[in-house]
Design an enzyme around this catalytic site. Structure first.
Site, PDB file in Angstrom:
ATOM      1  N   ILE A 121       0.824  -1.229   0.000  1.00 10.40           N
ATOM      2  CA  ILE A 121       0.000   0.000   0.000  1.00 10.40           C
ATOM      3  C   ILE A 121       0.850   1.268   0.000  1.00 10.40           C
ATOM      4  O   ILE A 121       0.342   2.350  -0.271  1.00 10.40           O
ATOM      5  CB  ILE A 121      -1.012   0.060   1.179  1.00 10.40           C
ATOM      6  CG1 ILE A 121      -0.310  -0.128   2.531  1.00 10.40           C
ATOM      7  CG2 ILE A 121      -2.156  -0.925   0.972  1.00 10.40           C
ATOM      8  CD1 ILE A 121      -1.152   0.307   3.719  1.00 10.40           C
ATOM      9  N   PHE A 131      -7.767  -2.653   5.912  1.00  6.76           N
ATOM     10  CA  PHE A 131      -7.282  -3.483   7.020  1.00  6.76           C
ATOM     11  C   PHE A 131      -5.750  -3.535   7.075  1.00  6.76           C
ATOM     12  O   PHE A 131      -5.198  -3.851   8.123  1.00  6.76           O
ATOM     13  CB  PHE A 131      -7.734  -4.940   6.847  1.00  6.76           C
ATOM     14  CG  PHE A 131      -9.201  -5.209   6.961  1.00  6.76           C
ATOM     15  CD1 PHE A 131      -9.773  -5.476   8.191  1.00  6.76           C
ATOM     16  CD2 PHE A 131     -10.017  -5.224   5.842  1.00  6.76           C
ATOM     17  CE1 PHE A 131     -11.124  -5.753   8.310  1.00  6.76           C
ATOM     18  CE2 PHE A 131     -11.368  -5.509   5.938  1.00  6.76           C
ATOM     19  CZ  PHE A 131     -11.926  -5.774   7.182  1.00  6.76           C
ATOM     20  N   THR A 186      -8.149   0.348  15.990  1.00  4.89           N
ATOM     21  CA  THR A 186      -8.089  -0.447  17.213  1.00  4.89           C
ATOM     22  C   THR A 186      -8.442   0.382  18.451  1.00  4.89           C
ATOM     23  O   THR A 186      -8.263   1.612  18.444  1.00  4.89           O
ATOM     24  CB  THR A 186      -6.660  -1.012  17.371  1.00  4.89           C
ATOM     25  OG1 THR A 186      -6.534  -1.605  18.650  1.00  4.89           O
ATOM     26  CG2 THR A 186      -5.594   0.076  17.257  1.00  4.89           C
ATOM     27  N   ASP A 187      -8.862  -0.306  19.517  1.00  7.78           N
ATOM     28  CA  ASP A 187      -9.118   0.391  20.785  1.00  7.78           C
ATOM     29  C   ASP A 187      -7.808   0.802  21.476  1.00  7.78           C
ATOM     30  O   ASP A 187      -7.829   1.609  22.408  1.00  7.78           O
ATOM     31  CB  ASP A 187      -9.965  -0.487  21.721  1.00  7.78           C
ATOM     32  CG  ASP A 187      -9.314  -1.817  22.101  1.00  7.78           C
ATOM     33  OD1 ASP A 187      -8.216  -2.132  21.594  1.00  7.78           O
ATOM     34  OD2 ASP A 187      -9.917  -2.556  22.908  1.00  7.78           O
ATOM     35  N   GLU A 188      -6.671   0.242  21.017  1.00 13.24           N
ATOM     36  CA  GLU A 188      -5.406   0.526  21.707  1.00 13.24           C
ATOM     37  C   GLU A 188      -4.985   1.988  21.586  1.00 13.24           C
ATOM     38  O   GLU A 188      -4.130   2.450  22.341  1.00 13.24           O
ATOM     39  CB  GLU A 188      -4.285  -0.379  21.170  1.00 13.24           C
ATOM     40  CG  GLU A 188      -4.635  -1.838  21.317  1.00 13.24           C
ATOM     41  CD  GLU A 188      -3.448  -2.775  21.374  1.00 13.24           C
ATOM     42  OE1 GLU A 188      -2.298  -2.303  21.408  1.00 13.24           O
ATOM     43  OE2 GLU A 188      -3.678  -3.988  21.397  1.00 13.24           O
ATOM     44  N   TYR A 200       3.010   0.231  18.026  1.00 13.05           N
ATOM     45  CA  TYR A 200       1.847  -0.201  17.214  1.00 13.05           C
ATOM     46  C   TYR A 200       0.691   0.782  17.378  1.00 13.05           C
ATOM     47  O   TYR A 200       0.151   1.307  16.392  1.00 13.05           O
ATOM     48  CB  TYR A 200       1.413  -1.614  17.628  1.00 13.05           C
ATOM     49  CG  TYR A 200       0.021  -1.964  17.136  1.00 13.05           C
ATOM     50  CD1 TYR A 200      -0.256  -2.127  15.788  1.00 13.05           C
ATOM     51  CD2 TYR A 200      -1.048  -2.112  18.050  1.00 13.05           C
ATOM     52  CE1 TYR A 200      -1.550  -2.431  15.334  1.00 13.05           C
ATOM     53  CE2 TYR A 200      -2.335  -2.415  17.601  1.00 13.05           C
ATOM     54  CZ  TYR A 200      -2.572  -2.569  16.249  1.00 13.05           C
ATOM     55  OH  TYR A 200      -3.842  -2.856  15.804  1.00 13.05           O
ATOM     56  N   ALA A 224       0.608   3.768  18.563  1.00 15.93           N
ATOM     57  CA  ALA A 224       0.941   5.131  18.107  1.00 15.93           C
ATOM     58  C   ALA A 224       0.814   5.223  16.588  1.00 15.93           C
ATOM     59  O   ALA A 224       0.317   6.222  16.048  1.00 15.93           O
ATOM     60  CB  ALA A 224       2.353   5.506  18.556  1.00 15.93           C
ATOM     61  N   LYS A 267      -1.120   3.353  14.682  1.00 17.60           N
ATOM     62  CA  LYS A 267      -2.545   3.295  14.324  1.00 17.60           C
ATOM     63  C   LYS A 267      -3.216   4.643  14.647  1.00 17.60           C
ATOM     64  O   LYS A 267      -4.062   5.117  13.888  1.00 17.60           O
ATOM     65  CB  LYS A 267      -3.245   2.161  15.079  1.00 17.60           C
ATOM     66  CG  LYS A 267      -2.855   0.759  14.654  1.00 17.60           C
ATOM     67  CD  LYS A 267      -3.215   0.409  13.217  1.00 17.60           C
ATOM     68  CE  LYS A 267      -4.698   0.267  12.975  1.00 17.60           C
ATOM     69  NZ  LYS A 267      -4.992  -0.245  11.609  1.00 17.60           N
ATOM     70  N   ASN A 271      -6.139 -11.987  31.262  1.00 18.03           N
ATOM     71  CA  ASN A 271      -5.484 -12.955  30.363  1.00 18.03           C
ATOM     72  C   ASN A 271      -5.435 -14.369  30.946  1.00 18.03           C
ATOM     73  O   ASN A 271      -5.661 -15.349  30.223  1.00 18.03           O
ATOM     74  CB  ASN A 271      -4.054 -12.500  30.051  1.00 18.03           C
ATOM     75  CG  ASN A 271      -4.044 -11.231  29.230  1.00 18.03           C
ATOM     76  OD1 ASN A 271      -5.002 -10.932  28.516  1.00 18.03           O
ATOM     77  ND2 ASN A 271      -2.956 -10.470  29.317  1.00 18.03           N
ATOM     78  N   GLY A 303       5.781  -1.631  28.843  1.00 24.22           N
ATOM     79  CA  GLY A 303       4.681  -0.680  28.618  1.00 24.22           C
ATOM     80  C   GLY A 303       3.327  -1.350  28.462  1.00 24.22           C
ATOM     81  O   GLY A 303       2.405  -0.770  27.881  1.00 24.22           O
TER      82      GLY A 303
END
Ligand code: NAD
Ligand code: DAU
Length: 352
Positions: free
Chosen positions: A58, A79, A132-134, A158, A160, A162, A257, A291
């Protein structure tokens, strides 16, 4: 027709399979086929005349634009991304490249194409960005769940990357009027998930009698959603979401988890008993993820209220189907575990 980027990955391939099962509309899949892209996921539709695949990065804006011009889609569902947090900690560069620069290149190509469309085509066109919710960061135990107005506080390379792509999408709507939609979803699980992520890794290791590596104290909380429900939500947002808006998607299913791992073990013990005894014996606490976000939770009232979407699966039904799928597709797991996969497992787990 629609274009899907990253359609050979976990969620993208589930989305394409669902799309072609639910609608007559053709799909063009643009995917670079990184380690996470697997055309085997799409074997069921590879001869379907409504499905076409092009291997492309992309980041290659001009080549992407040429394909978009040729295909003339009425929507692009984006995606394609580097998606694994632990990999972003070891090597953030690929995440900046694909998730930020790649999304930028795709937006630029889309803006050029959209500018050439007729007024009616421009009106009908949608660019749906799958996020994402992150991006919202980490919650304390009593904090309210993430809503669409929660401030962005990404903590990993990751998230950051997104977050940066979400901001670009927002800017392309506000500045250029591009008809964008953004979805921010919680943790997915289900068929075709690469066994570097928690649930498929635990299934694969448990079946092989290997240690089940739980980071830190195992009490980090995620909100789990069956991938088929994520696909339904994306289709619904594409159909009826308001341009320029963002929609949170979640399973209303928060779980620490260690509880997820124990549930996987119990299901495997029931479906394929281990003569050595219960698989929970394999749980091994290992050094925490740097983190490591403590808790994610999604407030999905906007998509429920505006668009009437709700998940169809509970964690109990979804996880049972997922474990069944992995038991029935050991060949798929064996094939993705060959090659580069071994290098990743050695790099991520040997020093923990
Ligand atoms: P994945 O890693 O399984 O698949 C990513 C796909 O993108 C692969 O097919 C890969 O080949 C392709 N790709 C990577 N770089 C590319 C590039 N430069 N050009 C073209 N294709 C490229 O990811 P996934 O878990 O299916 O996630 C898909 C999307 O959903 C991502 O944007 C991710 O951030 C988002 N998301 C994932 C989850 C989850 O729990 N997995 C939850 C919420 C949002
Ligand atoms: O919240 C949505 C996000 O969910 C997506 O945007 C990401 O693409 C997706 O990878 C996922 O991110 P997580 O980091 O939450 O998923 P992962 O499966 O890597 O880890 C889930 C939890 O399990 C997390 O708290 C870390 C922990 N974990 C993970 C692995 C791989 C372990 O304890 N042991 C492990 O070996």
């Amino acid at each position: 027709m629609i274009i899907v980027t990253g359609g050979a990955g976990f969620i993208g391939s589930n989305f394409i399979l669902d799309w072609l099962a639910q609608s007559a509309e053709p799909v063009l899949n643009l995917d670079r086929l990184t380690y996470a892209g697997n055309l085997e996921n799409l074997a069921a539709v590879e001869r379907d005349p409504r499905y076409r695949f092009e291997r492309i990065d992309i980041c290659e804006r001009d080549a992407v634009l040429a394909l978009i011009r040729q295909a003339r889609p009425r929507a692009i569902v984006h995606f394609a991304a580097e998606s694994h947090v632990d990999r972003s900690i070891m090597g953030p560069g690929e995440f900046v490249r694909t998730n930020i620069e790649g999304s930028f290149a795709l937006l630029e190509a889309t803006r050029a194409y959209w500018g050439e469309c007729t007024p009616a085509e421009r009106e009908a066109f949608r660019f749906l960005h799958v996020s994402t919710d992150e991006v919202y960061g980490s919650l304390g135990p009593n904090d309210a769940a993430f809503s669409e107005t929660t401030a962005y506080q990404p903590n990993s390379p990751y998230s950051a990357s997104k977050a940066a792509s979400d901001h670009l999408v927002r800017a392309y709507h506000h500045t250029y009027g591009l008809p964008t939609l953004t979805t921010n979803c919680s943790n997915n699980y289900g068929p075709f998930q690469f066994p570097e992520k928690l649930i498929p890794l635990m299934i694969a290791n448990a079946l092989a009698g290997k240690p089940l590596p739980v980071y830190g104290d195992g009490l980090n909380v995620r909100d789990w959603l069956y991938v088929g429900d994520h696909c339904t939500a994306i289709r619904r947002v594409l159909q009826a979401g308001r341009c320029g808006e963002t929609y949170n998607i979640g399973g209303d299913n928060e779980m620490p988890n260690i509880e997820v791992v124990r549930t996987v073990c119990a299901l495997l013990d029931e479906m394929r008993p281990d003569p050595q005894g219960p698989r929970e014996r394999l749980v091994t606490y290992v050094r925490d993820r740097p983190g490591h976000d403590r808790r994610y939770a999604i407030d999905a009232r906007k998509i429920a209220g505006e668009l009437g979407w709700r998940p169809a699966e509970t964690f109990t039904t979804g996880l049972r189907q997922t474990v069944r799928w992995y038991l029935d597709h050991q060949g798929w797991v064996d094939r993705v575990q060959s090659g580069q996969y071994k290098d990743w497992i050695a790099a991520n787990y040997s020093a923990r």
